[in-house]
Design an enzyme around this catalytic site. Structure first.
Site, PDB file in Angstrom:
ATOM      1  N   ASP A 231      -1.500   6.053  -5.545  1.00 45.48           N
ATOM      2  CA  ASP A 231      -2.570   7.053  -5.711  1.00 45.48           C
ATOM      3  C   ASP A 231      -2.161   8.086  -6.755  1.00 45.48           C
ATOM      4  OD1 ASP A 231      -4.085   6.176  -3.238  1.00 45.48           O
ATOM      5  OD2 ASP A 231      -2.166   6.734  -2.345  1.00 45.48           O
TER       6      ASP A 231
ATOM      7  N   GLU B 141       0.160  -0.806  -4.688  1.00 49.34           N
ATOM      8  CA  GLU B 141      -0.963   0.126  -4.819  1.00 49.34           C
ATOM      9  C   GLU B 141      -0.409   1.536  -4.714  1.00 49.34           C
ATOM     10  OE1 GLU B 141      -4.323   2.654  -3.074  1.00 49.34           O
ATOM     11  OE2 GLU B 141      -2.249   2.401  -2.448  1.00 49.34           O
TER      12      GLU B 141
ATOM     13  N   HIS C  68      -1.062  10.699  -2.166  1.00 45.88           N
ATOM     14  CA  HIS C  68      -2.387  10.327  -1.651  1.00 45.88           C
ATOM     15  C   HIS C  68      -3.319  11.520  -1.486  1.00 45.88           C
ATOM     16  CE1 HIS C  68      -5.373   9.560   1.520  1.00 45.88           C
ATOM     17  NE2 HIS C  68      -5.467   8.369   0.947  1.00 45.88           N
TER      18      HIS C  68
ATOM     19  N   GLU D 148      -4.774   3.660  -8.089  1.00 43.10           N
ATOM     20  CA  GLU D 148      -6.012   4.289  -7.597  1.00 43.10           C
ATOM     21  C   GLU D 148      -6.111   5.714  -8.140  1.00 43.10           C
ATOM     22  OE1 GLU D 148      -6.668   4.730  -3.316  1.00 43.10           O
ATOM     23  OE2 GLU D 148      -8.394   6.006  -3.766  1.00 43.10           O
TER      24      GLU D 148
ATOM     25  N   HIS E 230       0.830  -1.209   0.000  1.00 42.48           N
ATOM     26  CA  HIS E 230       0.000   0.000   0.000  1.00 42.48           C
ATOM     27  C   HIS E 230       0.862   1.257   0.000  1.00 42.48           C
ATOM     28  CE1 HIS E 230      -2.891   2.777   2.283  1.00 42.48           C
ATOM     29  NE2 HIS E 230      -3.470   2.528   1.118  1.00 42.48           N
TER      30      HIS E 230
END
Ligand code: G3P
Ligand code: CA
Length: 238
Positions: free
Chosen positions: A37, A35, A50, A103, A8
């Protein structure tokens, strides 16, 4: 069925989140995927951070959308790390044969064209379709993305009680549900999603006891700040 280990924001439990250092360390911890952002700069460069603002994770201040990339690259994101672009991340992941969970951070600021900008980069690198999933809390964006390219996998992020998640996933033409693990995930919901033929990747799971429970429930992917802990658990489970 094997559960995949998705780091993450990289190995963010120990290194500055969403930096090339955190991605490199996640790789060294033997994650299966990463993962991250994506937000857009003023000059439409997709960058990995993020928050919508710089304040928490860098020595800068203000919204990403108000700066050109050339200004943002001067900032320190921890340990002297620079703001990575989505393109750098894709090149790194491709070179290391990593699964990517990209994401799109377009729930608060609805960056126009973020879907197309992301897809163009995947095409440029000829990224294998089975090695990437694009997710968002903005489910309209995921439907839009699927309408542009039905071959790209999409995941629906959520942290509250969606009614009949398997049916909802189908309605949005998505491939996976990405629930927050502790509030909205139990056997009934996992079974509903899996029986309807969809995948489940759950976030953000940092304690081994929860990781074990979720592996037993049969989730497809676990998104964690500690890919090293999850790797040890998964190795012992073999
Ligand atoms: O993609 C999983 C997770 O990262 C979603 O929540 O707020 O950490 O981006 P957030
Ligand atoms: Ca995220």
């Amino acid at each position: 069925m094997l559960t995949i280990n998705i780091a993450h924001r990289g190995f963010s439990g120990q290194y500055p989140e969403n930096t090339m250092l955190a991605f490199q360390k996640a790789l060294e911890a033997k994650c299966d995927g990463i993962e991250t952002d994506v937000q857009l700069t003023k000059d439409n460069i997709p960058v990995l951070i993020h928050d919508e603002t710089l304040n928490r994770t860098s020595n800068g201040f203000g919204f990403i959308k108000d700066y050109n990339y050339s200004e943002l690259i001067k900032l320190d994101f921890g340990n002297g790390e620079k703001l990575p672009t989505l393109e750098e991340f894709i090149a790194f992941s491709k070179g290391n044969n990593l699964f990517m969970n990209i994401e799109l951070k377009n729930s608060i600021i609805p960056y126009s064209n973020l879907e197309n900008i992301t897809l163009e980069l995947l095409y440029k690198y000829n990224y294998p379709k089975d090695k990437v999933i694009i997710s968002s809390f903005n489910h309209y964006s995921m439907v839009k993305l699927k309408n542009i390219d039905s071959n790209i996998k999409t995941g629906l992020l959520y942290d509250s009680w969606i009614y009949k998640p398997g049916d909802y996933c189908k309605l949005c033409n998505a491939d996976a549900m990405h629930p927050q693990f502790c509030s909205v995930l139990d056997k009934k919901f996992v079974d509903d999603i899996k029986q309807k033929g969809f995948e489940i990747n759950t976030y953000t799971v940092n304690y081994p006891e929860y990781m074990s429970k979720l592996i037993d429930l049969g989730v497809d992917g676990i998104i964690t700040n500690y890919p090293d802990v999850l790797r040890d658990l998964l190795s012992n489970n073999l």
